[in-house]
Design a protein around this motif. Structure first.
Motif, PDB file in Angstrom:
ATOM      1  N   TYR A 162      19.951  52.246 113.954  1.00 39.88           N
ATOM      2  CA  TYR A 162      19.867  50.815 113.702  1.00 39.88           C
ATOM      3  C   TYR A 162      21.148  50.092 114.117  1.00 39.88           C
ATOM      4  O   TYR A 162      21.098  48.960 114.592  1.00 39.88           O
ATOM      5  CB  TYR A 162      19.524  50.530 112.243  1.00 39.88           C
ATOM      6  CG  TYR A 162      18.063  50.769 111.950  1.00 39.88           C
ATOM      7  CD1 TYR A 162      17.082  50.029 112.608  1.00 39.88           C
ATOM      8  CD2 TYR A 162      17.663  51.727 111.043  1.00 39.88           C
ATOM      9  CE1 TYR A 162      15.744  50.236 112.355  1.00 39.88           C
ATOM     10  CE2 TYR A 162      16.315  51.944 110.783  1.00 39.88           C
ATOM     11  CZ  TYR A 162      15.371  51.198 111.450  1.00 39.88           C
ATOM     12  OH  TYR A 162      14.040  51.411 111.207  1.00 39.88           O
ATOM     13  N   ALA A 184      20.943  49.897 117.889  1.00 40.24           N
ATOM     14  CA  ALA A 184      19.926  48.921 118.266  1.00 40.24           C
ATOM     15  C   ALA A 184      20.423  47.495 118.047  1.00 40.24           C
ATOM     16  O   ALA A 184      20.183  46.615 118.878  1.00 40.24           O
ATOM     17  CB  ALA A 184      18.648  49.168 117.474  1.00 40.24           C
ATOM     18  N   ILE A 229      21.138  55.245 121.835  1.00 38.66           N
ATOM     19  CA  ILE A 229      19.789  55.379 121.276  1.00 38.66           C
ATOM     20  C   ILE A 229      19.069  56.556 121.909  1.00 38.66           C
ATOM     21  O   ILE A 229      18.422  57.350 121.217  1.00 38.66           O
ATOM     22  CB  ILE A 229      19.004  54.072 121.450  1.00 38.66           C
ATOM     23  CG1 ILE A 229      19.608  52.985 120.556  1.00 38.66           C
ATOM     24  CG2 ILE A 229      17.533  54.265 121.124  1.00 38.66           C
ATOM     25  CD1 ILE A 229      19.056  51.598 120.808  1.00 38.66           C
TER      26      ILE A 229
END
Length: 175
Positions: free
Chosen positions: A8, A11, A44
């Motif tokens: 997260y 991101a 990621i």
């Protein structure tokens, strides 16, 4: 739990850097934010078990293609007039359509994420598997993408050249 938190964070960094890349009027500043965004996407990829894809993201996109973009920006040398044009492109009426499309894609992404149970992939992808996929069933897509990048480069060169000629800038070359 740590991997989810890192995902997260990466991101969020990718999203913020991408938005900043799209809203900068200075092309070099936008390019720097784009590199940060690509590096976050590489993180990621690594977190979801694709270290080779992460390495490709860094070497090809954040490395080679960004150097190409820097050369194109230096070659066009649009200066202050180019910055003024970019400021006009950042008006809200220009971005309403793309923002709507991005919202639709974001809603689709949320739906897909909410319906997937468990991790998508738990195994690392080897370089051999990537090579066999890219130059096997996807060779046509790879070649089309390379031609698209080349067409974009040539098109940006010609558009920038016409822009400079129209405004009375002379690059010193014979016509």
């Amino acid at each position: 739990m740590l991997e989810i938190t890192l995902f997260y964070v990466a991101a969020t960094v990718a999203l913020v850097a991408t938005v900043l890349a799209m809203t900068r009027t200075n092309a070099i500043h936008a390019l720097i934010y784009l590199i940060v965004s690509l590096l976050a996407v590489a993180v990621i990829f690594f977190l979801i078990g694709a270290p080779f894809a992460a390495a490709l993201e860094i070497v090809i996109y954040a490395g080679a293609i960004m150097v190409l973009f820097v050369f194109v920006i230096m070659m066009l040398n649009l200066g202050e007039k180019g910055d003024q044009q970019e400021r006009q492109w950042l008006l809200p009426k220009i971005w309403a359509g793309p923002a709507l499309l991005a919202a639709v894609l974001f809603a689709e992404l949320l739906y897909v994420i909410s319906t997937v149970e468990g991790p998508v992939s738990t195994t690392a992808v080897s370089a051999k598997e990537v090579g066999l996929a890219l130059f096997g069933p996807y060779v046509l897509a790879v070649e089309i993408a390379s031609m698209l990048l080349l067409a974009g480069l040539v098109g940006s060169f010609h558009l920038g050249r016409r822009y400079l000629e129209r405004d009375g800038f002379d690059d010193g070359s014979e016509k």
